[in-house]
Design an enzyme around this catalytic site. Structure first.
Site, PDB file in Angstrom:
ATOM      1  CD  GLU A 169      -2.938  -1.299   2.698  1.00 37.69           C
ATOM      2  OE1 GLU A 169      -2.847  -0.151   3.436  1.00 37.69           O
ATOM      3  OE2 GLU A 169      -3.594  -1.996   2.130  1.00 37.69           O
ATOM      4  CD  GLU A 350      -3.349  -5.544   3.897  1.00 43.23           C
ATOM      5  OE1 GLU A 350      -4.481  -4.654   4.510  1.00 43.23           O
ATOM      6  OE2 GLU A 350      -2.357  -5.001   3.822  1.00 43.23           O
TER       7      GLU A 350
HETATM    8  O1  IFM Z   1      -4.031  -3.362   8.918  1.00 41.82           O
HETATM    9  C1  IFM Z   1      -3.657  -2.521   7.856  1.00 41.82           C
HETATM   10  C2  IFM Z   1      -2.947  -3.568   7.152  1.00 41.82           C
HETATM   11  O2  IFM Z   1      -1.905  -2.731   7.830  1.00 41.82           O
HETATM   12  C3  IFM Z   1      -2.953  -2.088   5.623  1.00 41.82           C
HETATM   13  N1  IFM Z   1      -3.882  -2.565   5.653  1.00 41.82           N
HETATM   14  C4  IFM Z   1      -4.904  -2.100   5.448  1.00 41.82           C
HETATM   15  C5  IFM Z   1      -4.996  -2.938   7.503  1.00 41.82           C
HETATM   16  C6  IFM Z   1      -6.060  -2.621   7.810  1.00 41.82           C
HETATM   17  O3  IFM Z   1      -6.332  -1.319   7.710  1.00 41.82           O
END
Ligand code: IFM
Length: 449
Positions: A169, A350
């Site tokens: 990210e 994710e």
């Molecule tokens: O916990 C985070 C992760 O580290 C990166 N993506 C979003 C998740 C939830 O906020």
């Protein structure tokens, strides 16, 4: 949630879960680990809502065998974890710290012994503090340092990691860490943060080359995406929505896939050859999705050209994020339409939600909202595949409740509940659901890829 059985996914589809180093490992000074920007930030008063730090987190550094047993019980074919750069290079430069590499060596071997593919992210926001002191990602040199670090890791683990992810990210790291200052390193530069975008992307490109030199495993990057909903119907609202879409969804992906930066992003730090390095072919695009974003035109005195507004009409998580499973289908289909043949296969790296999960009197942890959330999102991935998008994996965020950055321990994303006082792990109802309804039923793990 529907009671309809989960539809079949393609053979070899990778079902997994994700975590990141600073959020779970703890052991902040063990075995020569140096400080990262998140250690500094978390220890600065007022930065974290509950005043906590990742010093201990889930103590995964010492409990990794127990956590791998949880992964094995789940039946996942992939585990996405991140490597803490400051364990490998405590000051961000120089030779590898052998004890740091040893930890990941043990983790990788334990995963493989349980039939779980190691999926390693090299940078999930925990930059060595020494590099930040030299300018961090605002400094072009950090890109070269990142490639050196990638080389050190790949030299040790390149024969066993099954999928590399360079960055996690980069948009969130740029915007919250350097634009707004609500994440480490806490810089509030607004649009002066753009060099951080370019230097992360350059670091990615240089790291791809370093990884290819040491490892035959596929290479990816994990971006955060958010479909944009235009709020309001004026020309200014339309322009605001397009500007936000370019910033969140295209600034990183356009150059990665060979298109250069979107119009309006003429970054002065770009040097000849950089865009070619950034566009080095990748094998997989990692997609992190949580929710769409509603956007309207900003007030005239705003420093930003858009305003983010609540997206009404949907259930909400404990983070107050709207639950919009179809946004994931929409996003995957839009990526295919936008990039066509330039788009590599996607893995959803994710997908998950925070709820205030508490053990009941019997010690069980019911989390029906998470089951409904995941059910909807898994079906959305299936719908995207049916629409012609090549999606080859799905990772739930997260295996464990963990330390959620500026939210500290107040947001629980895990399939497994963690009692932070005792470090006791208790699988939630969603753990059994993911194992039985998704991984075992209607889904053929097939050969890993
Ligand atoms: O916990 C985070 C992760 O580290 C990166 N993506 C979003 C998740 C939830 O906020």
């Amino acid at each position: 949630m529907t009671s309809t059985p989960m539809p079949d996914f393609p053979a070899g589809f990778r079902w997994g879960v994700s975590t990141s180093a600073y959020q779970i490992e703890g052991a902040a000074t063990a075995d020569g680990r140096g400080p990262s920007i998140w250690d500094t930030f978390a220890h600065s008063p007022g930065r974290i809502v509950d005043g906590s730090t990742g010093d201990e987190a889930c103590d995964h550094y010492h409990r990794y065998a127990e956590d791998v047993a949880l992964l094995a019980g789940l039946g996942v074919s992939g585990y996405r974890f991140s490597i803490a750069w400051p364990r490998i290079q405590p000051t961000g430069a120089g030779p590898a710290n052998p004890a740091g590499l040893d930890f990941y060596d043990r983790l990788v071997d334990t995963l493989l012994a349980h039939g779980v593919d190691p999926v390693a992210t090299l940078f999930h926001w925990d930059l060595p503090q020494a590099l930040e002191d030299a300018g961090g990602w605002l400094n072009r040199d950090t890109a070269a340092r990142f490639a050196e670090y990638a080389d050190l890791v790949a030299a040790r683990l390149g024969d066993r990691v099954r999928l590399w992810i360079t960055l996690n990210e980069p948009f969130i790291h740029m915007s919250l860490g350097h634009g707004m200052g609500t994440h480490a390193p806490g810089r509030a530069l607004l649009f002066d943060a753009f060099p951080v975008a370019h230097h992360q992307l350059l670091g990615h490109g240089l790291a791809v080359a370093a990884l290819r030199a040491r490892s035959t495993s596929p290479v990816a990057i994990a971006n955060n995406y958010s479909p944009v909903r235009q709020a309001g119907d004026t020309d200014a609202d339309r322009a605001a929505a397009a500007a936000y879409d370019a910033l969140h969804n295209r600034l990183f992906t356009d150059p990665l896939l060979g298109r250069g930066y979107p119009d309006g992003f003429e970054l002065s730090v770009v040097r000849p050859g950089d865009l070619d390095a950034i566009a080095a072919p990748i094998d997989v695009l990692g997609v992190n999705y949580y929710n769409p974003t509603a956007v309207r035109a900003a007030e005239p005195d705003s420093p930003l050209p858009f305003e983010l507004v609540p997206l009404d009409g949907y259930p909400r998580t404990a983070f107050d994020w709207p639950v919009v499973p179809d946004g994931l289908r929409e996003l995957l289909v839009d990526l295919k339409q936008r990039y066509g043949d330039a788009l590599p296969p996607i893995q959803v790296t994710e997908s998950g939600c925070a709820y205030d999960d508490v053990p009941d009197a019997d010690g069980r942890v019911p989390d029906p909202e998470r089951i409904a959330y995941l059910d909807g999102h898994v079906r959305a991935v299936h719908a995207a595949i049916a629409a012609g998008v090549e999606v080859t994996g799905y990772f739930v965020w997260s295996l464990l409740d963990n330390w959620e950055w500026a939210e500290g321990f107040t947001k629980r994303f895990g399939l497994v509940h963690v009692d932070y006082a005792t470090q006791r792990r208790t699988p939630k109802a969603s753990y059994a659901w993911y194992r039985d309804a998704v991984i075992r039923a209607g889904a053929d793990p097939g050969p890993a890829r």
